[in-house]
Design a protein around this motif. Sequence first.
Motif, PDB file in Angstrom:
ATOM      1  N   GLU A 159       0.864  -1.181   0.000  1.00 55.80           N
ATOM      2  CA  GLU A 159       0.000   0.000   0.000  1.00 55.80           C
ATOM      3  C   GLU A 159       0.898   1.227   0.000  1.00 55.80           C
ATOM      4  O   GLU A 159       1.817   1.334   0.805  1.00 55.80           O
ATOM      5  CB  GLU A 159      -0.901   0.030   1.230  1.00 55.80           C
ATOM      6  CG  GLU A 159      -1.789   1.265   1.222  1.00 55.80           C
ATOM      7  CD  GLU A 159      -2.838   1.244   2.302  1.00 55.80           C
ATOM      8  OE1 GLU A 159      -2.818   2.171   3.117  1.00 55.80           O
ATOM      9  OE2 GLU A 159      -3.663   0.329   2.317  1.00 55.80           O
ATOM     10  N   ARG A 184      -3.249   6.266   7.000  1.00 53.08           N
ATOM     11  CA  ARG A 184      -4.268   5.626   6.167  1.00 53.08           C
ATOM     12  C   ARG A 184      -4.114   4.106   6.212  1.00 53.08           C
ATOM     13  O   ARG A 184      -5.093   3.374   6.255  1.00 53.08           O
ATOM     14  CB  ARG A 184      -4.194   6.103   4.713  1.00 53.08           C
ATOM     15  CG  ARG A 184      -4.432   7.581   4.553  1.00 53.08           C
ATOM     16  CD  ARG A 184      -5.882   7.944   4.883  1.00 53.08           C
ATOM     17  NE  ARG A 184      -6.024   9.368   4.952  1.00 53.08           N
ATOM     18  CZ  ARG A 184      -6.286  10.057   6.062  1.00 53.08           C
ATOM     19  NH1 ARG A 184      -6.465   9.438   7.207  1.00 53.08           N
ATOM     20  NH2 ARG A 184      -6.388  11.355   6.046  1.00 53.08           N
ATOM     21  N   TYR A 185      -2.877   3.635   6.209  1.00 56.84           N
ATOM     22  CA  TYR A 185      -2.602   2.200   6.313  1.00 56.84           C
ATOM     23  C   TYR A 185      -3.147   1.653   7.631  1.00 56.84           C
ATOM     24  O   TYR A 185      -3.760   0.590   7.658  1.00 56.84           O
ATOM     25  CB  TYR A 185      -1.096   1.970   6.217  1.00 56.84           C
ATOM     26  CG  TYR A 185      -0.664   0.531   6.388  1.00 56.84           C
ATOM     27  CD1 TYR A 185      -0.707  -0.359   5.327  1.00 56.84           C
ATOM     28  CD2 TYR A 185      -0.196   0.068   7.619  1.00 56.84           C
ATOM     29  CE1 TYR A 185      -0.302  -1.675   5.475  1.00 56.84           C
ATOM     30  CE2 TYR A 185       0.215  -1.242   7.777  1.00 56.84           C
ATOM     31  CZ  TYR A 185       0.161  -2.110   6.702  1.00 56.84           C
ATOM     32  OH  TYR A 185       0.562  -3.412   6.866  1.00 56.84           O
ATOM     33  N   ARG A 186      -2.941   2.391   8.709  1.00 52.99           N
ATOM     34  CA  ARG A 186      -3.438   1.946  10.016  1.00 52.99           C
ATOM     35  C   ARG A 186      -4.959   1.878  10.049  1.00 52.99           C
ATOM     36  O   ARG A 186      -5.537   1.039  10.731  1.00 52.99           O
ATOM     37  CB  ARG A 186      -2.927   2.864  11.128  1.00 52.99           C
ATOM     38  CG  ARG A 186      -1.463   2.611  11.473  1.00 52.99           C
ATOM     39  CD  ARG A 186      -1.046   3.358  12.719  1.00 52.99           C
ATOM     40  NE  ARG A 186      -1.066   4.802  12.558  1.00 52.99           N
ATOM     41  CZ  ARG A 186      -0.057   5.531  12.109  1.00 52.99           C
ATOM     42  NH1 ARG A 186       1.071   4.947  11.741  1.00 52.99           N
ATOM     43  NH2 ARG A 186      -0.158   6.837  12.005  1.00 52.99           N
ATOM     44  N   HIS A 216      -6.246  -1.703   5.473  1.00 50.99           N
ATOM     45  CA  HIS A 216      -5.368  -2.167   4.394  1.00 50.99           C
ATOM     46  C   HIS A 216      -5.668  -3.632   4.111  1.00 50.99           C
ATOM     47  O   HIS A 216      -6.332  -4.306   4.902  1.00 50.99           O
ATOM     48  CB  HIS A 216      -3.892  -1.971   4.742  1.00 50.99           C
ATOM     49  CG  HIS A 216      -3.466  -2.699   5.976  1.00 50.99           C
ATOM     50  ND1 HIS A 216      -3.598  -2.162   7.229  1.00 50.99           N
ATOM     51  CD2 HIS A 216      -2.954  -3.933   6.150  1.00 50.99           C
ATOM     52  CE1 HIS A 216      -3.154  -3.025   8.126  1.00 50.99           C
ATOM     53  NE2 HIS A 216      -2.765  -4.124   7.497  1.00 50.99           N
ATOM     54  N   ASN A 219       3.352  -1.362   4.037  1.00 53.14           N
ATOM     55  CA  ASN A 219       3.101   0.061   3.807  1.00 53.14           C
ATOM     56  C   ASN A 219       4.407   0.740   3.424  1.00 53.14           C
ATOM     57  O   ASN A 219       5.369   0.725   4.185  1.00 53.14           O
ATOM     58  CB  ASN A 219       2.521   0.707   5.058  1.00 53.14           C
ATOM     59  CG  ASN A 219       2.245   2.190   4.878  1.00 53.14           C
ATOM     60  OD1 ASN A 219       2.604   2.997   5.717  1.00 53.14           O
ATOM     61  ND2 ASN A 219       1.607   2.565   3.805  1.00 53.14           N
ATOM     62  N   CYS A 236      -3.247   2.085  -3.905  1.00 52.25           N
ATOM     63  CA  CYS A 236      -3.263   3.327  -3.145  1.00 52.25           C
ATOM     64  C   CYS A 236      -4.675   3.878  -2.922  1.00 52.25           C
ATOM     65  O   CYS A 236      -4.834   5.049  -2.650  1.00 52.25           O
ATOM     66  CB  CYS A 236      -2.407   4.393  -3.811  1.00 52.25           C
ATOM     67  SG  CYS A 236      -2.935   4.790  -5.478  1.00 52.25           S
ATOM     68  N   ASN A 259      -8.203   4.411  -0.843  1.00 58.73           N
ATOM     69  CA  ASN A 259      -8.594   4.429   0.566  1.00 58.73           C
ATOM     70  C   ASN A 259     -10.070   4.808   0.669  1.00 58.73           C
ATOM     71  O   ASN A 259     -10.720   5.095  -0.320  1.00 58.73           O
ATOM     72  CB  ASN A 259      -7.708   5.373   1.390  1.00 58.73           C
ATOM     73  CG  ASN A 259      -7.874   6.823   1.017  1.00 58.73           C
ATOM     74  OD1 ASN A 259      -8.928   7.267   0.614  1.00 58.73           O
ATOM     75  ND2 ASN A 259      -6.812   7.591   1.174  1.00 58.73           N
TER      76      ASN A 259
END
Length: 70
Positions: free
Chosen positions: A24, A30-32, A35, A41, A66, A68
């Motif tokens: 990602e 945003r990853y947290r 995902h 990440n 990418c 979200n």
Amino acid sequence: MGRTVSTEDLKTKLDRKDPIKMVETLAPERYREAHIPGALNIPPEQVKEIAPQLLPNKDVEIVTYCANTH
């Protein structure tokens, strides 16, 4: 170089347990939030520093994404 992989093709590869690294490319916050399970990440501005450490095997297919929820 790069090519687009359809979600159907990606699911098939994952179901077959093909050797794939999911990456990602969004910011860590945003990853947290969410995902794909097992994805790494690597934010775009840190690719040169992080990618060689997290992706040392150049024979493994790497799939980046990418999107979200925002």
